[in-house]
Design a protein around this motif. Structure first.
Motif, PDB file in Angstrom:
ATOM      1  N   ALA A   1      43.379  49.066 -19.636  1.00 24.31           N
ATOM      2  CA  ALA A   1      42.111  47.932 -19.655  1.00 24.31           C
ATOM      3  C   ALA A   1      42.601  46.075 -20.203  1.00 24.31           C
ATOM      4  O   ALA A   1      42.422  45.468 -18.954  1.00 24.31           O
ATOM      5  N   ALA A   2      42.671  46.058 -21.490  1.00 28.17           N
ATOM      6  CA  ALA A   2      42.979  44.458 -22.114  1.00 28.17           C
ATOM      7  C   ALA A   2      43.056  44.330 -21.170  1.00 28.17           C
ATOM      8  O   ALA A   2      43.244  42.686 -20.630  1.00 28.17           O
ATOM      9  N   GLU A   3      45.103  44.677 -21.364  1.00 27.02           N
ATOM     10  CA  GLU A   3      45.452  43.756 -20.927  1.00 27.02           C
ATOM     11  C   GLU A   3      45.808  42.986 -19.389  1.00 27.02           C
ATOM     12  O   GLU A   3      45.889  42.689 -18.668  1.00 27.02           O
ATOM     13  N   GLY A   4      45.018  44.695 -18.645  1.00 26.69           N
ATOM     14  CA  GLY A   4      44.994  43.900 -17.226  1.00 26.69           C
ATOM     15  C   GLY A   4      43.819  43.375 -17.086  1.00 26.69           C
ATOM     16  O   GLY A   4      43.900  42.216 -15.738  1.00 26.69           O
ATOM     17  N   LEU A   5      42.349  43.578 -17.716  1.00 26.16           N
ATOM     18  CA  LEU A   5      41.527  42.425 -17.922  1.00 26.16           C
ATOM     19  C   LEU A   5      42.263  41.311 -17.877  1.00 26.16           C
ATOM     20  O   LEU A   5      41.662  40.219 -17.166  1.00 26.16           O
ATOM     21  N   ARG A   6      42.747  40.914 -18.931  1.00 27.52           N
ATOM     22  CA  ARG A   6      43.684  39.372 -19.307  1.00 27.52           C
ATOM     23  C   ARG A   6      44.636  38.970 -18.211  1.00 27.52           C
ATOM     24  O   ARG A   6      44.301  37.472 -17.920  1.00 27.52           O
ATOM     25  N   ASP A   7      45.669  40.064 -18.146  1.00 31.69           N
ATOM     26  CA  ASP A   7      46.554  39.200 -16.664  1.00 31.69           C
ATOM     27  C   ASP A   7      45.032  38.717 -15.280  1.00 31.69           C
ATOM     28  O   ASP A   7      45.751  38.003 -14.593  1.00 31.69           O
ATOM     29  N   ASN A   8      43.990  39.516 -15.066  1.00 32.88           N
ATOM     30  CA  ASN A   8      43.889  38.805 -13.931  1.00 32.88           C
ATOM     31  C   ASN A   8      42.106  37.259 -14.100  1.00 32.88           C
ATOM     32  O   ASN A   8      41.906  37.145 -13.474  1.00 32.88           O
ATOM     33  N   PHE A   9      42.100  36.883 -15.858  1.00 30.82           N
ATOM     34  CA  PHE A   9      41.873  35.900 -16.070  1.00 30.82           C
ATOM     35  C   PHE A   9      42.670  35.107 -16.485  1.00 30.82           C
ATOM     36  O   PHE A   9      42.408  34.329 -16.774  1.00 30.82           O
ATOM     37  N   LYS A  10      44.078  35.362 -16.906  1.00 33.69           N
ATOM     38  CA  LYS A  10      45.203  34.829 -17.331  1.00 33.69           C
ATOM     39  C   LYS A  10      44.270  33.581 -17.811  1.00 33.69           C
ATOM     40  O   LYS A  10      44.103  33.915 -19.366  1.00 33.69           O
ATOM     41  N   ASP A  11      44.627  32.575 -18.219  1.00 33.20           N
ATOM     42  CA  ASP A  11      45.197  31.412 -19.303  1.00 33.20           C
ATOM     43  C   ASP A  11      43.249  31.079 -20.034  1.00 33.20           C
ATOM     44  O   ASP A  11      43.292  30.951 -20.927  1.00 33.20           O
ATOM     45  N   SER A  12      42.159  31.520 -18.820  1.00 34.62           N
ATOM     46  CA  SER A  12      41.231  31.881 -19.149  1.00 34.62           C
ATOM     47  C   SER A  12      40.856  32.829 -20.539  1.00 34.62           C
ATOM     48  O   SER A  12      39.358  32.907 -20.952  1.00 34.62           O
ATOM     49  N   SER A  13      41.795  33.683 -20.172  1.00 36.46           N
ATOM     50  CA  SER A  13      41.359  35.004 -21.522  1.00 36.46           C
ATOM     51  C   SER A  13      42.325  35.069 -23.175  1.00 36.46           C
ATOM     52  O   SER A  13      43.501  34.657 -22.348  1.00 36.46           O
ATOM     53  N   GLN A  14      41.625  35.316 -23.386  1.00 37.70           N
ATOM     54  CA  GLN A  14      42.721  36.089 -24.719  1.00 37.70           C
ATOM     55  C   GLN A  14      42.449  37.434 -25.277  1.00 37.70           C
ATOM     56  O   GLN A  14      40.997  37.823 -25.365  1.00 37.70           O
ATOM     57  N   ILE A  15      43.351  38.130 -25.658  1.00 36.36           N
ATOM     58  CA  ILE A  15      43.451  39.455 -26.212  1.00 36.36           C
ATOM     59  C   ILE A  15      43.146  39.029 -28.102  1.00 36.36           C
ATOM     60  O   ILE A  15      43.740  38.956 -28.417  1.00 36.36           O
ATOM     61  N   ILE A  16      42.159  39.853 -28.693  1.00 35.54           N
ATOM     62  CA  ILE A  16      41.813  39.838 -30.251  1.00 35.54           C
ATOM     63  C   ILE A  16      41.836  41.185 -30.367  1.00 35.54           C
ATOM     64  O   ILE A  16      40.942  42.237 -30.215  1.00 35.54           O
TER      65      ILE A  16
END
Length: 528
Positions: A173-188
């Motif tokens: 879920a979290a990495e899938g979400l980040r991969d979709n929004f790429k440079d606009s996102s980050q995981i904490i």
């Protein structure tokens, strides 16, 4: 409300009808006790009651509760139906989300025929049909779509992703979400905010034992402070936590991005997120994923991982983590897929059987070296797919836990499966039986073992243990004499058969468990 009687199955004789009636009355009595406990909110008392029951009684009660939940939904009693689902949902494979929604659809159709039920219909639709429960792919797409809508706003966005240990909240879920929004996102990751093993040791000295699966193990104040800064467009110094040492190992600067994804066991405890996601996986799937993952990630002994999960992780999951589902906007079912995920065992087993044996003299003539003779007692537990194997083996005073995934390929004459196996102790055996329930089959093998090169040849006399009688009086049914060939990594089956003088046409790919199941089914048909 009391549990309704279910019509008993046919086939009873006058000799056992009274006994079956007594069993059914006992199940109804226990079911009603559990219902009252749950009505009062005494979940721990109800759990303790369930833990005292044998597997057959527990399953009978679960069946009754399913029917009760369905009826409660039809009657519009949403509060109690959800309390029941949350409680019995702790026991895997209870009512799946799609089953609940199907029941709701039927209830809405039924209740909607009467105008007096308008309020009940509205409540059902509002409660259950709030785009909350999804299967894996649909849930992932819903998470992406809702996040895309939020990203149009002129501010930083916070999405929380929670779930049990090894549920896939991070990798799926979290990495899938980040991969979709790429440079606009980050995981904490909440893991970086663990207070650490040293802090926990100090708490223990003060008489307060805290586990990594409890909210108090997280530095929530620092986490909230950092999230506020990131959402406000400020950089933070985030702690770096090491799973190897169990401590923080410095800090790293994190700059704010448009989409902040907080993932962790308790991520949905934060109430001011823009979107809350809960990833749901059964304990059966989570324990296997955690074994595969932590052996590689932390280097822990798999026995310790297994024991810790059953004794600590799962009880705390029920107490703290499953609650994350209640406040989530999206709940995604991410069940363990043995066909794909068993590859992570990093071990493969190749073997065949044949229903004949060679004499010790003949084996020696062929160059086989005798390793020894041993009795193996194999206890098999229920799995999600019939092609999987979950087994505890006793050899002398030693115990071994084995998991085997489905057959990798149906082609060829040998059986190839992914395998994960390690030694455990007697205490862990007891924990496993409490976790998985009583074994569904017990097979005994008198095994004489030889090797030819790196091929293992086992001459087996196989017995199926009867379910009748006390433990010390169990009867054994002889299944037959077999030779099992475990094929070395670089060896060719045809060459081994040629060396042994065996014919391909006589090969058996089935496991002893599959062979004995056929015997069980045949015996059951004979007794009807």
């Amino acid at each position: 409300m009391v549990f309704e009687h279910l019509t008993p199955m046919g086939g009873y004789t006058p000799e056992n009808i009274d006994e079956e009636k007594e069993k059914e009355e006992n199940i109804i009595e226990i079911s009603n006790e559990l219902m009252e406990m749950i009505k009062k909110g005494s979940m721990e008392e109800a759990e303790n009651k369930m833990d005292t029951l044998d597997d057959i009684t527990r399953e009978a009660i679960r069946t009754r509760v399913k029917d009760s939940i369905k009826k409660l939904i039809f009657e519009g009693d949403l509060g109690l139906s959800i309390d029941l689902q949350n409680f019995f949902g702790c026991y895997d494979d209870f009512l799946k989300n799609e089953e609940i929604l199907e029941i709701v659809d039927l209830a809405v159709e039924y209740l909607g025929k009467d105008q007096e039920n308008t309020e009940k219909v509205e409540n059902l639709n509002n409660f259950f049909h709030q785009n909350k429960y999804y299967e894996k792919e649909a849930g992932f797409n819903e998470m992406i779509n809702r996040t895309e809508a939020l990203m149009k706003e002129d501010r930083n966005i916070l999405v929380t992703v929670a779930g049990g240990s090894a549920s896939g909240k991070t990798s799926f879920a979290a990495e899938g979400l980040r991969d979709n929004f790429k440079d606009s996102s980050q995981i904490i990751s909440m893991d970086n905010y663990y207070k650490g093993a040293s802090w926990m040791a100090k708490q223990k000295e003060q008489g307060r034992e805290i586990s990594f699966d409890e909210p108090d193990a997280i530095d929530i104040e620092l986490l909230e402070e950092d999230l506020k800064k990131l959402l406000a467009g400020e950089s933070v110094e985030m702690p770096k936590y090491s799973f190897t040492t169990g401590e923080r190992e410095g800090y790293e600067q994190v700059n704010p991005k448009k989409l902040i994804i907080l993932e962790g066991l308790f991520a949905n405890y934060l109430k001011d997120a823009d979107l809350g996601v809960f990833v749901n996986t059964s304990s059966y799937g989570r324990i296997l994923r955690r074994l595969f993952r932590d052996v590689e990630r932390t280097g822990q002994d798999p026995k310790d991982i297994l024991s810790y999960f059953i004794k600590i992780v799962e009880p705390l999951h029920k107490e703290y983590i499953q609650k994350n589902e209640e406040g989530a906007d999206i709940v995604i079912e991410n069940e363990y897929d043995p066909i794909i995920e068993a590859e992570r065992t990093n071990m493969k087993e190749r073997q065949v059987k044949i229903k004949e044996r060679l004499s010790p003299k003949e084996l020696r003539r062929l160059g086989a070296e005798r390793i020894g003779k041993i009795t193996q007692i194999d206890s098999y537990f229920k799995t999600r797919l019939p092609e999987e194997i979950l087994r505890v083996r006793k050899e002398g005073q030693n115990y071994y836990f084995t998991y085997k995934g489905p057959e990798i390929s149906q082609d060829g004459e040998e059986r190839v499966k992914n395998k994960f196996e390690f030694e455990i102790d007697g205490e862990t055996v007891i924990l496993l039986e409490k976790f998985y329930g009583e074994p569904i089959e017990r097979i005994i093998k008198e095994r004489e073992i030889y090797n030819i090169g790196d091929n293992i040849i086992s001459q087996d006399e196989v017995y199926l243990e009867s379910e009748n009688g006390e433990e010390e009086d169990k009867e054994k049914k002889n299944i037959g004499s077999y030779m099992e060939i475990r094929i070395g990594k670089k060896n060719n089956l045809d060459e081994i058969l040629k060396t042994l003088g065996l014919e391909n046409e006589k090969l058996i790919k089935e496991s002893y468990f599959d062979i004995c199941k056929k015997v069980d089914n045949y015996d059951a048909e004979e007794n009807i």
